[in-house]
Design a protein around this motif. Structure first.
Motif, PDB file in Angstrom:
ATOM      1  N   ILE A   1       0.844  -1.300  -0.020  1.00 44.73           N
ATOM      2  CA  ILE A   1      -0.014   0.167  -0.027  1.00 44.73           C
ATOM      3  C   ILE A   1       0.849   1.332  -0.114  1.00 44.73           C
ATOM      4  O   ILE A   1       0.687   2.059  -0.702  1.00 44.73           O
ATOM      5  CB  ILE A   1      -0.940   0.150   1.213  1.00 44.73           C
ATOM      6  CG1 ILE A   1      -2.020  -1.106   1.150  1.00 44.73           C
ATOM      7  CG2 ILE A   1      -1.524   1.259   1.382  1.00 44.73           C
ATOM      8  CD1 ILE A   1      -2.680  -1.468   2.250  1.00 44.73           C
ATOM      9  N   ALA A   2       1.985   1.201   0.694  1.00 47.24           N
ATOM     10  CA  ALA A   2       2.842   2.512   0.880  1.00 47.24           C
ATOM     11  C   ALA A   2       3.385   2.677  -0.402  1.00 47.24           C
ATOM     12  O   ALA A   2       3.503   3.920  -1.043  1.00 47.24           O
ATOM     13  CB  ALA A   2       4.072   2.204   1.529  1.00 47.24           C
TER      14      ALA A   2
ATOM     15  N   GLU B   1       0.736   4.069  -2.652  1.00 42.41           N
ATOM     16  CA  GLU B   1       0.564   5.463  -2.151  1.00 42.41           C
ATOM     17  C   GLU B   1       1.351   6.706  -2.659  1.00 42.41           C
ATOM     18  O   GLU B   1       1.252   7.506  -2.954  1.00 42.41           O
ATOM     19  CB  GLU B   1       0.384   5.619  -0.679  1.00 42.41           C
ATOM     20  CG  GLU B   1      -0.767   4.842  -0.081  1.00 42.41           C
ATOM     21  CD  GLU B   1      -1.865   5.589   0.275  1.00 42.41           C
ATOM     22  OE1 GLU B   1      -1.536   6.629   1.168  1.00 42.41           O
ATOM     23  OE2 GLU B   1      -2.959   5.433   0.132  1.00 42.41           O
ATOM     24  N   ARG B   2       2.670   6.011  -2.970  1.00 39.92           N
ATOM     25  CA  ARG B   2       3.812   6.820  -3.258  1.00 39.92           C
ATOM     26  C   ARG B   2       4.085   7.105  -5.003  1.00 39.92           C
ATOM     27  O   ARG B   2       4.816   8.097  -5.227  1.00 39.92           O
ATOM     28  CB  ARG B   2       5.163   6.515  -2.597  1.00 39.92           C
ATOM     29  CG  ARG B   2       5.109   6.519  -1.156  1.00 39.92           C
ATOM     30  CD  ARG B   2       6.313   5.890  -0.652  1.00 39.92           C
ATOM     31  NE  ARG B   2       6.239   5.669   0.967  1.00 39.92           N
ATOM     32  CZ  ARG B   2       7.097   5.232   1.696  1.00 39.92           C
ATOM     33  NH1 ARG B   2       8.121   4.706   1.243  1.00 39.92           N
ATOM     34  NH2 ARG B   2       6.632   5.024   3.047  1.00 39.92           N
TER      35      ARG B   2
ATOM     36  N   TYR C   1      -5.626   3.721  -8.551  1.00 40.30           N
ATOM     37  CA  TYR C   1      -5.600   3.883  -7.022  1.00 40.30           C
ATOM     38  C   TYR C   1      -5.628   5.301  -7.080  1.00 40.30           C
ATOM     39  O   TYR C   1      -4.479   5.873  -7.299  1.00 40.30           O
ATOM     40  CB  TYR C   1      -4.635   2.949  -6.486  1.00 40.30           C
ATOM     41  CG  TYR C   1      -4.592   3.007  -4.996  1.00 40.30           C
ATOM     42  CD1 TYR C   1      -5.074   2.237  -4.052  1.00 40.30           C
ATOM     43  CD2 TYR C   1      -3.584   3.941  -4.578  1.00 40.30           C
ATOM     44  CE1 TYR C   1      -5.077   2.131  -3.023  1.00 40.30           C
ATOM     45  CE2 TYR C   1      -3.365   4.173  -2.857  1.00 40.30           C
ATOM     46  CZ  TYR C   1      -4.188   3.108  -2.299  1.00 40.30           C
ATOM     47  OH  TYR C   1      -3.917   2.981  -0.939  1.00 40.30           O
ATOM     48  N   GLU C   2      -6.373   5.904  -6.108  1.00 35.84           N
ATOM     49  CA  GLU C   2      -6.152   7.415  -5.843  1.00 35.84           C
ATOM     50  C   GLU C   2      -6.310   7.463  -4.226  1.00 35.84           C
ATOM     51  O   GLU C   2      -7.042   6.670  -3.675  1.00 35.84           O
ATOM     52  CB  GLU C   2      -7.121   8.228  -6.238  1.00 35.84           C
ATOM     53  CG  GLU C   2      -7.071   7.982  -8.304  1.00 35.84           C
ATOM     54  CD  GLU C   2      -5.746   8.906  -8.623  1.00 35.84           C
ATOM     55  OE1 GLU C   2      -5.283   9.604  -7.949  1.00 35.84           O
ATOM     56  OE2 GLU C   2      -5.583   8.758  -9.963  1.00 35.84           O
ATOM     57  N   ARG C   3      -5.753   8.482  -3.441  1.00 36.50           N
ATOM     58  CA  ARG C   3      -5.936   8.522  -2.261  1.00 36.50           C
ATOM     59  C   ARG C   3      -7.388   8.858  -1.697  1.00 36.50           C
ATOM     60  O   ARG C   3      -7.441   8.845  -0.461  1.00 36.50           O
ATOM     61  CB  ARG C   3      -4.801   9.452  -1.738  1.00 36.50           C
ATOM     62  CG  ARG C   3      -3.224   9.004  -1.757  1.00 36.50           C
ATOM     63  CD  ARG C   3      -2.505   9.942  -0.819  1.00 36.50           C
ATOM     64  NE  ARG C   3      -1.054   9.388  -0.970  1.00 36.50           N
ATOM     65  CZ  ARG C   3      -0.171   9.659   0.106  1.00 36.50           C
ATOM     66  NH1 ARG C   3      -0.390  10.807   0.982  1.00 36.50           N
ATOM     67  NH2 ARG C   3       1.237   9.434  -0.246  1.00 36.50           N
TER      68      ARG C   3
ATOM     69  N   ARG D   1      -8.786   4.949  -2.595  1.00 32.10           N
ATOM     70  CA  ARG D   1      -8.160   3.668  -2.560  1.00 32.10           C
ATOM     71  C   ARG D   1      -8.653   2.489  -3.043  1.00 32.10           C
ATOM     72  O   ARG D   1      -8.655   1.483  -2.650  1.00 32.10           O
ATOM     73  CB  ARG D   1      -7.525   3.596  -1.066  1.00 32.10           C
ATOM     74  CG  ARG D   1      -6.860   4.958  -0.431  1.00 32.10           C
ATOM     75  CD  ARG D   1      -6.430   4.517   0.866  1.00 32.10           C
ATOM     76  NE  ARG D   1      -5.451   5.411   1.211  1.00 32.10           N
ATOM     77  CZ  ARG D   1      -5.439   6.519   1.852  1.00 32.10           C
ATOM     78  NH1 ARG D   1      -6.771   7.015   2.387  1.00 32.10           N
ATOM     79  NH2 ARG D   1      -4.612   7.587   2.231  1.00 32.10           N
TER      80      ARG D   1
ATOM     81  N   ASP E   1     -10.409   1.409  -0.077  1.00 31.56           N
ATOM     82  CA  ASP E   1      -9.562   1.051   0.999  1.00 31.56           C
ATOM     83  C   ASP E   1      -9.732   0.079   1.655  1.00 31.56           C
ATOM     84  O   ASP E   1      -9.722  -0.194   2.729  1.00 31.56           O
ATOM     85  CB  ASP E   1     -10.053   2.305   1.996  1.00 31.56           C
ATOM     86  CG  ASP E   1      -8.725   2.702   3.174  1.00 31.56           C
ATOM     87  OD1 ASP E   1      -7.647   2.344   2.749  1.00 31.56           O
ATOM     88  OD2 ASP E   1      -8.947   3.085   3.978  1.00 31.56           O
TER      89      ASP E   1
ATOM     90  N   ARG F   1      -3.042  -0.349   6.656  1.00 33.43           N
ATOM     91  CA  ARG F   1      -2.522   1.022   6.299  1.00 33.43           C
ATOM     92  C   ARG F   1      -2.507   1.882   7.459  1.00 33.43           C
ATOM     93  O   ARG F   1      -1.656   2.606   7.607  1.00 33.43           O
ATOM     94  CB  ARG F   1      -3.238   1.679   5.480  1.00 33.43           C
ATOM     95  CG  ARG F   1      -2.654   2.993   4.576  1.00 33.43           C
ATOM     96  CD  ARG F   1      -3.651   3.569   3.703  1.00 33.43           C
ATOM     97  NE  ARG F   1      -5.136   3.705   3.855  1.00 33.43           N
ATOM     98  CZ  ARG F   1      -5.672   4.328   4.712  1.00 33.43           C
ATOM     99  NH1 ARG F   1      -4.975   5.356   5.427  1.00 33.43           N
ATOM    100  NH2 ARG F   1      -6.888   4.670   5.091  1.00 33.43           N
TER     101      ARG F   1
END
Length: 518
Positions: free
Chosen positions: A396-397, A400-401, A484-486, A489, A503, A509
């Motif tokens: 997930i990290a 996210e990055r 995937y968008e924050r 998710r 999510d 997470r």
């Protein structure tokens, strides 16, 4: 030679392949040569037609002094069907191992198919591209499939830059990655002759294959050679710092009774001697989880890897490459082959094992997980917790990055019926679904129609991603898969019934995110 034998041209000479049903296979193609610790160089040209009918040697990896006891991974303990054919003997291991394999449905037919390049798992110490079966995806007719071997462990990742000024050894700590980059260059220059499109190359892999993919995404030396990336249960936020890689080399020299000033003795050691030394050091430096690399892994390098791929943020070169990334729900049962007690924990055992990596947060974390999984046994709860910590949270990290080109997140939730359901969706289980080879894994996936139906959906999504950089394919039968968008998710959950959930890894997470290294 008969008229039915497929013949392909390369820039080095002509190759004779074989027919596997409707697919043409070219195996054991030499893409480079390399002397120990030195960069790969192009192969020599030949005259006539060379056979590409059998897999080439695997990279050296077997421990000459194997420890006693059962195999480390649980899959080796699954019963084989009574009517299953005997397993083939292992391929020979040799330092002369830089070979690739191609499956295609068409030669010189005017089509340019996307190319799916599979990087094998086994972290950076073991495995072989010859164990990957690309025939079923190639038989669809819409992709060319490639697998490959490269140098591993001490042969591929011994960092010598601090011991020598010689350019030929300056990048020995990434020799295995240099091999893969050389293979991608060969593919770019020759794959059109095998029906492939050199402008649509997807590199992907499970476990260590996903880690290698992340390296390539961020390497200047691989720029332009990779156009889509698939990271499957192999998060790679960062690789080895140079001082850590140098320390591993010092340990190896000490184990082999070689002085630093005499490091060139490594060049002439017999292969089994170097392997035995490597395995002894590797056993001393076992990683705690997937966010902590084993020794003898890729290292920061001013030319090949100037910065970590996704730590503390995404390397700029990763921005241009769309990424398909995900994991399996209960990854870590795969590694419990020599730990039967892990399947029979009581509450005290759960707390003791959890405290090893959660410390003083153990009580709070276990309380949250008990609320989320009220019916789970202590063993199942620990399996979920340890899997989230080791793989899902880092995956997930990494998503996210990711910046620039989109990332598409998935999780495989399909539960293996093997061993009375103890394994869950374990590490590597996605592979027969993605390669559309469920028949090869019936002991793990179970009987009936469900495995084949899920394999058809997952393999279609991966082929669509190789084709367009987007896994959506109307013919797959899957719901729409958003990037995937924050803000939401979105995660595709693969199971007997597939769905998109916002999510889906939220618990991992929230609780484990700050424990992810980097």
């Amino acid at each position: 030679m008969t008229s039915s034998e497929p013949i392909a041209d390369t820039q080095y000479g002509r190759l004779r392949g074989s027919l596997e049903g409707d697919v043409m296979a070219f195996c054991g193609i030499r893409y480079a040569r390399a002397e120990r610790f030195r960069p790969p160089v192009a192969p020599e040209a030949w005259t006539g037609i060379a056979d590409a009918l059998a897999f080439g040697a695997s990279a050296p990896q077997s421990n000459p002094n194997p420890p006693p006891g059962p195999p480390y991974v649980i899959l080796a303990q699954l019963p084989r069907p009574a009517n299953a054919p005997p397993l083939p003997p292992p391929l020979p291991e040799s330092e002369d191992c830089l070979f690739l394999n191609i499956w295609t449905s068409g030669l010189r037919d005017g089509r340019k198919r996307p190319v799916m390049v599979s990087l094998h798992g086994g972290f950076f110490y073991g495995g072989s591209g010859s164990a990957v079966d690309g025939s079923k995806l190639a038989a669809r007719g819409d992709v060319v499939f490639v697998s490959l071997n490269h140098r591993l462990n001490a042969f591929g990742y011994t960092h010598l830059a601090g011991l020598t000024e010689a350019d030929e050894f300056a990048h020995a700590g990434n020799a295995g990655m240099q091999d893969i980059i050389a293979a991608l260059g060969w593919i770019r220059d020759n794959i059109e002759n095998f029906g492939g499109d050199p402008a649509r190359i997807m590199v992907f892999g499970t476990s260590g294959g996903g880690m290698k993919t992340s390296f390539l995404m961020s390497s200047p030396a691989a720029q332009g050679l990779i156009h889509r990336a698939g990271v499957q249960s192999g998060p790679a936020l960062r690789f080895m710092e140079r001082e850590d890689a140098a320390a591993a080399t010092d340990r190896l020299l000490h184990r082999l009774n070689i002085a630093r000033s005499d490091w060139r003795s490594l060049l002439t050691l017999p292969m089994p001697t170097l392997l035995a030394g490597y395995h002894a050091v590797a056993d001393e430096l076992k990683p705690r989880n997937f966010t902590h690399l084993p020794c003898f892994a890729p290292v920061l390098d001013p030319l090949l890897l100037p910065q970590h791929p996704f730590s503390p943020r995404a390397a700029p070169l990763t921005n241009a490459i769309p990424m398909l990334i995900g994991c399996n729900a209960q990854e870590m049962s795969f590694f419990w082959g020599n730990d039967p007690g892990a399947f029979a924990l009581d509450e005290a055992g759960l707390e003791t094992r959890s405290q090893a990596f959660l410390g003083d947060r153990t009580g709070t974390v276990l309380s949250r997980y008990r609320q989320a999984y009220p019916d789970a046994t202590p063993s199942r709860l620990f399996l979920q917790l340890f899997s989230d910590y080791s793989i899902q949270a880092p995956i997930i990290a990494q998503a996210e990055r990711k910046e620039g080109a989109p990332a598409f997140m998935y999780r495989l939730d399909y539960q293996s019926p093997a061993l009375d359901g103890k394994l869950g969706a374990l590490h590597t289980m996605e592979t027969p679904f993605i390669l559309n080879t469920p028949q090869s894994a019936r002991a793990l996936l179970g009987e009936g129609d469900a495995p084949a139906m899920l394999a058809a959906k997952m393999s279609s999504a991966w082929v669509a991603f190789a084709t367009n950089g987007d896994p959506n394919d109307q013919a797959s039968g899957l719901p729409h898969w958003p990037a995937y968008e924050r803000n939401d998710r979105a995660t595709m959950l693969f199971d007997q019934s597939c769905r998109v959930e916002p999510d889906a890894g939220g618990l991992a997470r929230e609780i484990m995110g700050d424990l992810v290294e980097g």
